[in-house]
Write an enzyme that holds these catalytic residues in place. Structure first.
Site, short mmCIF file in Angstrom:
data_model
loop_
_atom_site.label_atom_id
_atom_site.label_comp_id
_atom_site.label_asym_id
_atom_site.label_seq_id
_atom_site.Cartn_x
_atom_site.Cartn_y
_atom_site.Cartn_z
N ASP A 7 -2.41 1.87 25.22
CA ASP A 7 -2.32 1.79 26.53
C ASP A 7 -3.34 0.98 27.41
O ASP A 7 -4.55 1.22 27.21
CB ASP A 7 -2.57 3.32 27.14
CG ASP A 7 -2.73 3.51 28.83
OD1 ASP A 7 -2.14 2.52 29.26
OD2 ASP A 7 -3.28 4.30 29.05
N ILE A 8 -2.82 -0.16 27.74
CA ILE A 8 -3.66 -1.40 28.26
C ILE A 8 -3.67 -1.10 29.76
O ILE A 8 -2.87 -1.37 30.62
CB ILE A 8 -3.13 -2.65 27.91
CG1 ILE A 8 -2.99 -2.93 26.45
CG2 ILE A 8 -3.95 -3.97 28.37
CD1 ILE A 8 -2.17 -4.22 26.15
N ASN A 10 -6.08 -1.29 33.73
CA ASN A 10 -6.65 -2.68 34.44
C ASN A 10 -8.04 -2.86 34.04
O ASN A 10 -8.55 -3.86 34.22
CB ASN A 10 -6.59 -2.02 36.04
CG ASN A 10 -5.35 -1.97 36.60
OD1 ASN A 10 -4.51 -2.96 37.01
ND2 ASN A 10 -4.77 -0.96 37.06
N THR A 11 -8.64 -1.87 33.59
CA THR A 11 -10.17 -2.15 33.12
C THR A 11 -10.41 -1.98 31.71
O THR A 11 -11.41 -2.41 31.22
CB THR A 11 -11.24 -1.24 33.99
OG1 THR A 11 -10.93 0.18 33.63
CG2 THR A 11 -10.78 -1.49 35.32
N TYR A 84 13.49 6.79 40.79
CA TYR A 84 12.67 5.88 41.34
C TYR A 84 13.88 4.66 41.98
O TYR A 84 14.64 4.12 41.26
CB TYR A 84 11.71 5.48 40.70
CG TYR A 84 10.45 4.66 41.18
CD1 TYR A 84 9.59 5.53 41.96
CD2 TYR A 84 10.14 3.37 41.39
CE1 TYR A 84 8.60 5.05 42.71
CE2 TYR A 84 8.78 2.82 41.74
CZ TYR A 84 8.01 3.66 42.48
OH TYR A 84 6.86 3.03 42.95
N ASP A 93 2.18 3.18 32.95
CA ASP A 93 1.22 4.41 32.93
C ASP A 93 1.77 5.52 33.74
O ASP A 93 1.56 6.83 33.11
CB ASP A 93 -0.10 3.97 33.16
CG ASP A 93 0.14 3.38 34.73
OD1 ASP A 93 0.88 2.83 35.11
OD2 ASP A 93 -1.24 3.41 35.36
N ASP A 114 -3.26 10.75 38.21
CA ASP A 114 -4.09 9.72 37.42
C ASP A 114 -5.28 9.31 38.11
O ASP A 114 -4.85 8.44 38.84
CB ASP A 114 -3.07 9.03 36.66
CG ASP A 114 -3.95 8.03 35.25
OD1 ASP A 114 -5.02 8.11 35.54
OD2 ASP A 114 -3.11 7.61 34.59
N THR A 170 -27.91 5.45 54.41
CA THR A 170 -26.69 4.78 54.28
C THR A 170 -25.95 4.94 53.00
O THR A 170 -24.56 5.26 53.05
CB THR A 170 -26.84 3.13 54.59
OG1 THR A 170 -27.38 3.10 55.97
CG2 THR A 170 -25.49 2.44 54.48
#
Length: 239
Positions: A7-8, A10-11, A84, A93, A114, A170
């Site tokens: 499972d590739i 985004n990070t 969809y 994913d 997720d 802050t």
């Protein structure tokens, strides 16, 4: 039967090794050069690779597979029915998470949340019909956006299980706005689905699942390996 799922994201990239349909090993790496020995030096009966952001060719070329090597796309044969409107744009994913939920809880209406780089919401009914859901920025993306698109706000990188509702600095105010605000968002989405769907089961996965498990109200199942389980069911469905 020894199968591999990759499972590739985004990070980074997650992998799972299945033996006779049991997940026996899983791991995470950030770059192709870090392909773990258990993957790079093994031969598998079948494998599936899914990616939301990157090409899969380099990783696929390094895998040794006797049988089927499947790249998951929205056009792949699935054990659920996709309703969809634009399936060609649907993240793999999200597909895998929905399949994993229906494999584990076939008779339930399932909302999969997720919580990773983005927070995705995906609803599949008790008949195995995937309807869609929502996409919003994840916690770290919100922290980075506040820093990037303002002149003076600092970059906060702390996802704390305990945070102030009323920030007195802050940094505390950013923690409150992002963390309390995101919890309110997720709780609100869950409540909206509960109102439209009887016997709703909420399943949480992703890198920030632990944070939400601590801070969300109600009964939620946290299943970190949900996407890996879903990918394996898709692989079996196509093998």
């Amino acid at each position: 039967m020894r199968n591999l799922v990759v499972d590739i994201g985004n990070t980074g990239t997650k992998y799972g090794v299945f033996e006779n349909s049991q997940l026996v090993k899983q791991g995470y790496f950030e770059a192709k050069s870090q392909l773990p020995e258990v993957v790079a030096n093994s031969t598998f009966d079948n494998a599936i690779v899914a990616s939301v952001a990157k090409e899969t060719q380099n990783i696929r070329q390094e895998l040794s597979v006797r049988g089927k090597l499947l790249e998951l796309t929205p056009q792949a044969a699935l054990p659920i029915n996709i309703l969809y409107k634009t399936p060609e744009t649907l993240g793999v994913d999200r597909i895998a998470g929905a399949v994993g939920a229906k494999f584990l809880f076939p008779q339930r209406n399932c909302l999969v949340i997720d919580a990773g780089t983005c927070i995705t919401y995906d609803f599949t009914d008790n008949q195995g019909q995937y309807h869609g859901g929502g996409i919003s920025p994840g916690i770290n993306m919100k922290f980075k956006a506040l820093h990037t698109f303002t002149g003076r706000l600092p970059l906060v990188q702390q996802t704390s299980e305990h945070f102030p509702l009323t920030g007195q600095t802050t940094q505390e105010s950013i923690l409150s706005g992002v963390l309390a605000g995101t919890c309110a968002e997720v709780n609100g989405i869950i409540q909206a689905y509960e109102q439209k769907s009887e016997d709703l089961l909420v399943i949480l996965c992703g890198g920030d699942a632990g944070f939400f498990e601590t801070n969300l109200k109600g009964r939620i199942f946290v299943i970190p390996e949900l996407v890996l389980l879903g990918l394996h069911r898709i692989l079996i469905h196509n093998a």
